[in-house]
Design an enzyme around this catalytic site. Structure first.
Site, short mmCIF file in Angstrom:
data_model
loop_
_atom_site.label_atom_id
_atom_site.label_comp_id
_atom_site.label_asym_id
_atom_site.label_seq_id
_atom_site.Cartn_x
_atom_site.Cartn_y
_atom_site.Cartn_z
N GLY A 7 60.96 23.32 43.36
CA GLY A 7 61.44 24.67 43.07
C GLY A 7 61.58 24.86 41.57
O GLY A 7 61.72 23.89 40.82
N GLU A 28 83.62 25.48 39.20
CA GLU A 28 82.22 25.45 38.74
C GLU A 28 81.86 26.79 38.11
O GLU A 28 82.31 27.85 38.55
CB GLU A 28 81.27 25.09 39.90
CG GLU A 28 81.25 26.07 41.05
CD GLU A 28 80.17 27.11 40.94
OE1 GLU A 28 79.30 26.97 40.06
OE2 GLU A 28 80.19 28.06 41.73
N GLY A 29 81.05 26.74 37.07
CA GLY A 29 80.77 27.93 36.28
C GLY A 29 79.49 28.65 36.63
O GLY A 29 79.25 29.75 36.14
N GLN A 30 78.65 28.07 37.48
CA GLN A 30 77.37 28.68 37.78
C GLN A 30 77.52 30.03 38.50
O GLN A 30 76.65 30.89 38.41
CB GLN A 30 76.51 27.74 38.64
CG GLN A 30 75.07 28.24 38.78
CD GLN A 30 74.26 27.32 39.67
OE1 GLN A 30 74.79 26.39 40.25
NE2 GLN A 30 72.98 27.60 39.79
N GLY A 54 63.45 27.91 40.40
CA GLY A 54 64.41 28.99 40.21
C GLY A 54 65.60 28.54 39.40
O GLY A 54 65.58 27.48 38.76
N SER A 55 66.67 29.34 39.43
CA SER A 55 67.83 29.05 38.58
C SER A 55 68.50 27.74 38.94
O SER A 55 68.85 26.94 38.06
CB SER A 55 68.84 30.20 38.67
OG SER A 55 69.26 30.40 40.01
N THR A 60 74.48 33.46 47.44
CA THR A 60 74.30 32.16 46.80
C THR A 60 74.03 31.13 47.89
O THR A 60 73.88 31.47 49.06
CB THR A 60 75.56 31.76 46.01
OG1 THR A 60 76.61 31.42 46.93
CG2 THR A 60 76.03 32.90 45.11
N CYS A 61 73.97 29.85 47.49
CA CYS A 61 73.67 28.82 48.47
C CYS A 61 74.79 28.63 49.48
O CYS A 61 74.58 28.04 50.54
CB CYS A 61 73.36 27.49 47.78
SG CYS A 61 74.70 26.88 46.75
N ARG A 106 77.36 31.38 50.11
CA ARG A 106 78.06 32.62 50.45
C ARG A 106 77.08 33.78 50.51
O ARG A 106 76.07 33.81 49.80
CB ARG A 106 79.18 32.92 49.47
CG ARG A 106 78.76 33.51 48.14
CD ARG A 106 79.96 33.86 47.25
NE ARG A 106 80.75 32.67 46.97
CZ ARG A 106 81.95 32.44 47.48
NH1 ARG A 106 82.50 33.32 48.28
NH2 ARG A 106 82.61 31.34 47.18
#
Length: 468
Positions: A192, A114-116, A194-195, A49-50, A52
């Site tokens: 961007g 956070e849920g993302q 993306g997600s 992830t951004c 980790r």
């Protein structure tokens, strides 16, 4: 279970190291394949992830596994092993399960709760399944992590304690102002598609920006995002200069070479691409600000990419307010409700114990299956011998004798096999499978064959789920 995770995150490493170690999307599949090709590992999954990068594996040797996974993270990222080593963390067996479950609940996130992260864990599992590197252990682990995360959000108030990284970033840009009041009527540029960029565009639309441009290297992806916004918010995709749709929002897709033009008109910029280098330089930001007649609000920029999209030198440009991952890390010392965090930690502990018990019980199942198979073979052999000694038995007699012998064997095996499964599910119960094999002189290769058959069935089921 010999689960091992080696990784680094915003909690263990400075942003500069995370940037250099970041994995490009196309490198993840090769990393997974190289991990299972290495001697210590039989399964692998990567959570990137951004903030980790973590490599999970089922290994048969701890020290060799740590060395191999660390080397692979360095090789497929952009940092040397000696640079990463001081910042790497290692979790093994139950501690590795506890770590992933905590991550899934948002306890290890930059913004607590956070849920993302749940979507990112789901994507990590999907990639491992596509690469055929997730077997029984990692499929069970990641699917359970998703359930634990959902349970934490549904049974506690952790959602109130934390927000998405996008919302948190916008709050930092708004400073002391309410985000909706700050964003109302502003012109936004999202770089961007993306997600994370999709989440940013959705959040900006929800908080009330009046114009929204989405720039992406592949314009078709930007157009799909704009169409999604239209469906979700009752807007419609428009061309530059066209009148706004319902709720006063004008949304449009633009190519990447139009970023300079859009930058000169934007009030808010959010960037999150997978680019290896900078997407927005300090010179471009300075030029956009220099061409403005009104400098009252300046230009607010949110960089959620890892490695960064926006040049850190933008921090020094007058009129520019840049919030990036490093800024968010410094500002994330929020204090969510302690009671909710404690509840989530209790859920995690309970779920770790349950997962460990289930895995230990599953570990003995192939041995129990092999024992029952051996018993069935003995019955078949003895009935065949009886046929030779008593050839005058009719079919009804033979069937009754066969059924009686089978019932006797089943009753003799029932209590010990049920009890050994119970004992094996307890901490320290791994040795019961070995004891069972030794007591009944079971062929280790037969037990291993049952395990391989189960693993193949699990992978087949996972592939069927992806295509259904």
């Amino acid at each position: 279970m010999s689960l091992l995770v080696v990784g680094l995150s915003h909690r263990s490493a400075p942003v500069s190291v995370l940037e250099r170690a970041a994995l490009r999307p196309e490198a993840r599949g090769k990393l997974l394949q190289d991990a299972v090709s290495a001697e210590p590992a039989t399964e692998s999954a990567v959570l990137a992830t951004c903030n980790r990068i973590e490599l999970y594996a089922d290994v048969d040797k701890f020290h060799a596994g740590v060395a191999e996974l660390s080397t692979l993270l360095a090789r497929h990222g952009g940092a040397a092993l000696e640079e990463l080593t001081p910042y790497l963390y290692v979790h093994y067996e139950d501690r590795a399960v506890h770590h992933l479950f905590s991550v899934a609940c948002g306890l290890d996130s930059m913004v607590i709760g956070e849920g993302q992260i749940l979507g990112q864990i789901k994507d990590a599992l999907a990639v491992a399944q596509e690469q055929h590197t997730a077997g029984r252990l990692l499929n069970d682990l990641f699917q359970q992590a998703l359930r634990v995360g959902k349970r934490a959000h549904s049974e506690t108030g952790i959602d109130k304690a934390g927000q998405s990284l996008v919302t948190f970033g916008l709050e930092q840009l708004a400073r002391s102002a309410d985000v909706e009041s700050w964003a109302a009527g502003k012109r936004a540029l999202v770089i961007g598609a993306g997600s994370m960029s999709s989440l940013a565009a959705t959040t900006l639309a929800r908080v009330g920006v009046s114009e929204l441009a989405v720039a992406n290297r592949t314009v078709e992806r930007a157009e799909r995002l704009v169409t999604t916004l239209a469906e979700q918010f009752g807007t419609s995709p428009t061309e530059p200069g066209a009148p706004g749709a319902a709720r006063g929002l004008t949304a449009r897709a633009v190519p990447m070479d139009a970023v300079g033009t859009e930058l000169a008109q934007a009030d808010v910029v959010v960037s999150c691409t997978g680019a290896a280098g900078l997407v927005l330089g300090a010179d471009a930001v300075a030029a956009a600000l220099a061409g403005r007649a009104d400098h009252r609000d300046g230009l607010a920029l949110l960089d959620l990419a890892m490695p960064r999209d926006i040049d850190a030198a933008v921090h020094r440009i007058e009129g520019a307010h840049l919030v990036d991952i490093e800024t968010l890390a410094d500002a994330s010392a929020d204090a969510p409700m302690a009671a909710d965090v404690d509840k989530v930690r209790g859920i995690v502990s309970d779920e770790v114990a349950a997962f460990g018990a289930a895995q230990r019980a599953a570990h003995i199942t192939p041995t129990v299956v092999a024992l029952r198979t051996m018993a069935a073979d003995v019955v078949t052999s003895e009935i065949a011998r009886l046929d030779g000694r008593l050839p005058d038995l009719d079919d009804k007699q033979r069937a009754e004798i066969t059924q009686t012998v089978r019932r006797v064997v089943d009753k003799l095996l029932h209590a010990p096999t049920v009890r050994v499964k119970q004992l094996a599910s307890e901490p320290g119960g791994a040795g019961y499978a070995d004891a069972l094999r030794e007591l009944f002189d079971l062929d280790p290769q037969t037990v291993a064959a049952v395990s391989r058959a189960d693993t193949r069935a699990d992978r087949h089921d996972a592939a069927r789920e992806r295509t259904s």
